[in-house]
Design an enzyme around this catalytic site. Sequence first.
Site, PDB file in Angstrom:
ATOM      1  N   HIS A 110       0.761  -1.316  -0.139  1.00 42.97           N
ATOM      2  CA  HIS A 110      -0.062  -0.147  -0.010  1.00 42.97           C
ATOM      3  C   HIS A 110       0.794   1.345   0.044  1.00 42.97           C
ATOM      4  O   HIS A 110       0.646   2.184   0.693  1.00 42.97           O
ATOM      5  CB  HIS A 110      -0.904  -0.025   1.123  1.00 42.97           C
ATOM      6  N   HIS A 181      -9.733   2.302   0.207  1.00 48.72           N
ATOM      7  CA  HIS A 181      -9.589   1.099   1.265  1.00 48.72           C
ATOM      8  C   HIS A 181     -10.740   1.169   2.177  1.00 48.72           C
ATOM      9  O   HIS A 181     -10.462   0.957   3.494  1.00 48.72           O
ATOM     10  CB  HIS A 181      -8.141   1.104   1.855  1.00 48.72           C
ATOM     11  N   GLU A 317     -11.707  -3.700  -2.794  1.00 47.90           N
ATOM     12  CA  GLU A 317     -10.772  -2.747  -3.167  1.00 47.90           C
ATOM     13  C   GLU A 317     -10.534  -2.869  -4.904  1.00 47.90           C
ATOM     14  O   GLU A 317      -9.752  -4.014  -5.240  1.00 47.90           O
ATOM     15  CB  GLU A 317      -9.572  -2.849  -2.412  1.00 47.90           C
TER      16      GLU A 317
END
Length: 353
Positions: A110, A181, A317
Site C-alpha cells: 500500500h 480502502h 478494493e
Amino acid sequence: MLPQLLNAADFDTILNGKKVALYTLTNKQGSVAQITNYGGTVVSLWVKDKEDNFKDVVLGYKTLEEYRTNPNAYFGSIVGRYANRIAKGKFTLDNKTYTLVTNNGENHLHGGTTGFDAAVWVAKQTCSHTLELTYVSGDMEEGYPGNLAVTVQYQLTEDNALKITYWAITDKTTIINLTNHSYFNLKGEGNGDILDHNLQINAEKFTSVDQTCIPTGELIPVKNTPLDFTKEKTIGKDINANYDQLKIGNGYDHNYVINQTETLNLAAKVTEPTTGIVMDVFTTEPGIQLYTGNFITDTVLGKTNKKYHPRAAFCLETQHYPDSPNKPNFPSVILQPKEEYHSVTLYKFSTKA
C-alpha cells in the site's frame, strides 16, 4: 435515524504547513459522505436502509488524531502509489531495479510507510456533492521513480453512488495502482460481523498467492473452491473451509479477476438481509480485492465507541493485480510520461425489501 455528522473541528488542523479539514458531501436522497483530505479518507457514509433509517456503512474514527495514531488499518483511505503488495519491495523498469520500503514482512504494501493514506491532499469542494483532491508525489518518494501528480474526485451522485475518479500523470516512467480502502458493514459500523452479508463477485478466476500473500502468477478458476462467489452466498459460508488459500490470510484476502464486458463493469454485489441495504460495485479496473477484516484488532474503538473485531467489515478494493510489476502476464501498471492514468469506481447503494 438521521445521519449523525462528525465534528469538523476534530479534523481541523495544520500538518507540515498544510491545512487538514473534514468535508461533507450530500445528495437529494439525504445520503451523506464525510471525507478528510488527510489520506483522502472516507470517514463516514450514511445511506438509507429498507425502513428509511440512515446507517453509517463504513468503519472509521471520529478524530484526526485517531487516524494518525492507527495508520495501518487504512480505514477509508486512498492507497498508493501502489495498492496491495509488491514482492520483496523490488521491481525493474527500463532495465533499472528500484527498491521500495518493505512494510509487510519482506514485501511492500500500500505505498510504504508513508503512502498516500498519510498524505495531506489539497482539497477543493466544488459543490455540495463533489470534492476534488490533488497530491504531487515526489520523485523517489518511498522509492518510486517520477514526480507523479494525482487527482482524485469524490462524487455523491443523485442515484446514490459514491463515485471515485482517479487521474495521474508522471514526468518519468513509473508504476501506479490506486484504490480506496473503505471497510464496509451494511448493518452499520460497529454492528457485529459481516459473515451473514450476501456477496456475489463477477469473476471466474482469482490470483493464487504464496505464504506471504504474493501472487504466484497463476489465474485459478474459482469453480469448486471456497472462493467461488459467482452465485450469491453469505461471506461466512466457506470462510473457515479447510483450503490452503484461506488459511494463508485467515480468511478472504484475495484478488479476483473481473469478467470484463463493458468499459465500466459490475464487479460485485453485496446485500445485507436485515437492513436491506444493497451495494453494487462498478469499476474500470481489471481486479477487485476481497478482504474480510481478518486482522482488525479488538482494541480499536470506532466512531460510536463500539469495539471493532476481526471480520467486522469487508473491503472490495478495485485495482490492478498485486505484484503486477513482477508478473509480465498480468495487466500492465506502467505509466509513461505524456500518458494519463485514469480509473473509475462506483459504490452504488439501494435497498431490497
